[in-house]
Design a protein around this motif. Structure first.
Motif, mmCIF file in Angstrom:
data_model
loop_
_atom_site.group_PDB
_atom_site.id
_atom_site.type_symbol
_atom_site.label_atom_id
_atom_site.label_comp_id
_atom_site.label_asym_id
_atom_site.label_seq_id
_atom_site.Cartn_x
_atom_site.Cartn_y
_atom_site.Cartn_z
ATOM 1 N N ASP A 135 0.801 -1.222 0.000
ATOM 2 C CA ASP A 135 0.000 0.000 0.000
ATOM 3 C C ASP A 135 0.833 1.271 0.000
ATOM 4 O O ASP A 135 0.588 2.185 -0.792
ATOM 5 C CB ASP A 135 -0.942 0.004 1.214
ATOM 6 C CG ASP A 135 -2.088 -0.981 1.059
ATOM 7 O OD1 ASP A 135 -2.380 -1.358 -0.092
ATOM 8 O OD2 ASP A 135 -2.674 -1.363 2.074
ATOM 9 N N GLU A 136 1.809 1.382 0.908
ATOM 10 C CA GLU A 136 2.547 2.623 1.084
ATOM 11 C C GLU A 136 3.713 2.766 0.108
ATOM 12 O O GLU A 136 3.902 3.805 -0.506
ATOM 13 C CB GLU A 136 3.062 2.726 2.526
ATOM 14 C CG GLU A 136 1.968 2.820 3.573
ATOM 15 C CD GLU A 136 1.216 4.132 3.501
ATOM 16 O OE1 GLU A 136 1.827 5.144 3.115
ATOM 17 O OE2 GLU A 136 0.004 4.147 3.816
ATOM 18 N N GLU A 146 0.981 -0.710 8.163
ATOM 19 C CA GLU A 146 0.551 0.342 7.250
ATOM 20 C C GLU A 146 0.903 0.008 5.806
ATOM 21 O O GLU A 146 0.135 0.308 4.883
ATOM 22 C CB GLU A 146 1.192 1.668 7.655
ATOM 23 C CG GLU A 146 0.752 2.172 9.028
ATOM 24 C CD GLU A 146 1.484 3.421 9.435
ATOM 25 O OE1 GLU A 146 2.381 3.862 8.677
ATOM 26 O OE2 GLU A 146 1.174 3.972 10.522
ATOM 27 N N ASN A 147 2.059 -0.600 5.601
ATOM 28 C CA ASN A 147 2.519 -0.944 4.256
ATOM 29 C C ASN A 147 2.255 -2.428 4.021
ATOM 30 O O ASN A 147 3.157 -3.258 4.093
ATOM 31 C CB ASN A 147 4.010 -0.623 4.120
ATOM 32 C CG ASN A 147 4.518 -0.833 2.711
ATOM 33 O OD1 ASN A 147 3.833 -0.557 1.733
ATOM 34 N ND2 ASN A 147 5.732 -1.345 2.612
#
Length: 332
Positions: free
Chosen positions: A106-107, A313-314
């Motif tokens: 995602d990140e 988060e990633n």
């Protein structure tokens, strides 16, 4: 006298010795941890298993992508000729994932590697001291990466030093120091107390470990073990009589891999999943058996970063999946 001590301690250290070794094994090797726990020399010369598991194709959350996986495991154990009071054991473990997906983290936006591999060779030495203390050391050298041994940055060292001190007639204190250069916290000390609660019930309670083994009848066995951070296993096994054995189990585990050529050497790819599994095994002979397994995998995710928060988060959130496979087991 030393040999008599080995025999006397066999049922008493069933958990306290063996559970420590779960900490320094990959999840794929936890099922055969009894190779390490007998205070007497093991009776096999070679023990091997090879398994393949195929997962159904599922969607990736918040991405126009799907995910299909296959896992292959190989585990080998070799016993060197033991002395009266000590033993050497050699090991080789390989875990390989084939990942068919165009998904990206995602990140960072980096694409998920299409292959992840973990290979580790190890040695274990155990010795019963004259005062009935049990001292041991396990050491593994390996690599976990999309390109194993591509450089020194993809190599890890892990192991456990442990000491068992008798407490009373049957119980014992267990002290250990586990280390793993692949983890974000490399050194993990621990202290546990092993108690024989009944002839067929053992427990290990400590920081940061917990384990229970219970055999209510001769043909049925229950085992539960936990080790930080994400290694939880529970299984119920029943033997119907030769040659059939059935097992129902739950597993929560994760594996860490280092992407070759990464910018931050502390970054790790974490592959986490939970599984509910049924297995049916058939023994052709005392040396050779074949098991078929299947079940449901959920809570599956991949994250990349240098700590838990960054990997959360990633990450890549994978849909739940059905799986099935087979495992061949052989021993001499």
């Amino acid at each position: 006298m030393v040999r008599q001590a080995w025999a006397f301690l066999a049922p008493r250290v069933l958990l306290s010795t063996g559970f420590v070794f779960v900490a320094c094994w990959s999840a794929s090797a936890q099922d055969d941890f009894r190779l390490w726990i007998s205070p007497r020399p093991n009776e096999f010369s070679v023990k091997a298993s090879a398994a393949t598991t195929l997962y159904s194709k599922e969607d990736i959350a918040d991405q126009d992508a799907d995910f299909e996986a296959a896992r292959h495991d190989l585990n080998l154990r070799f016993r060197l000729e033991p002395a009266a009071e000590s033993e050497w054991l050699l090991s080789l473990d390989a875990e390989s994932w084939s990942l068919d997906s165009p998904a990206r983290f995602d990140e960072s936006g980096l694409r998920l590697p299409q292959e992840l591999h973990q290979v580790a060779a190890g040695v274990t030495y155990r010795r019963l001291l004259e005062n009935d203390w049990l001292l041991g050391q396990n050491l593994q050298l390996g690599s976990a990466s999309d390109k194993p041994f591509d450089s020194a940055e993809e190599i890890f060292i892990r192991g456990t030093t442990f000491l068992k001190l008798p407490s009373g007639r049957y119980n014992a204190w267990l002290m250990f120091l586990n280390f793993d250069t692949q983890r974000e916290f490399p050194v993990l000390p621990g202290l546990a107390y092993q108690a024989v609660l009944a002839e067929n019930l053992f427990a290990v309670v400590g920081v940061p470990v917990l384990a229970v083994e219970w055999q209510p009848v001769k043909t049925t066995y229950f085992g539960l073990s936990y080790f930080p951070v994400k290694q939880l296993n529970a299984r119920l096994t029943h033997r119907f009589g030769e040659p059939w054995t059935a097992t129902a189990s739950f597993h929560w585990d994760s594996s860490l891999f280092s992407r070759a050529g990464r910018d931050d050497k502390d970054d790790r790819i974490e592959f986490e999943e939970k599984r509910v599994q049924l297995e049916l095994a058939y023994s052709f002979t005392e040396q050779l058996s074949l098991a078929a397994h299947g079940g449901y995998a959920f809570g599956r995710r991949l994250g990349e970063g240098d700590d838990y928060n960054e990997r959360s988060e990633n990450d890549i959130d994978i849909g739940d999946a059905w799986f099935g496979g087979a495992e061949l087991r052989w021993r001499l």
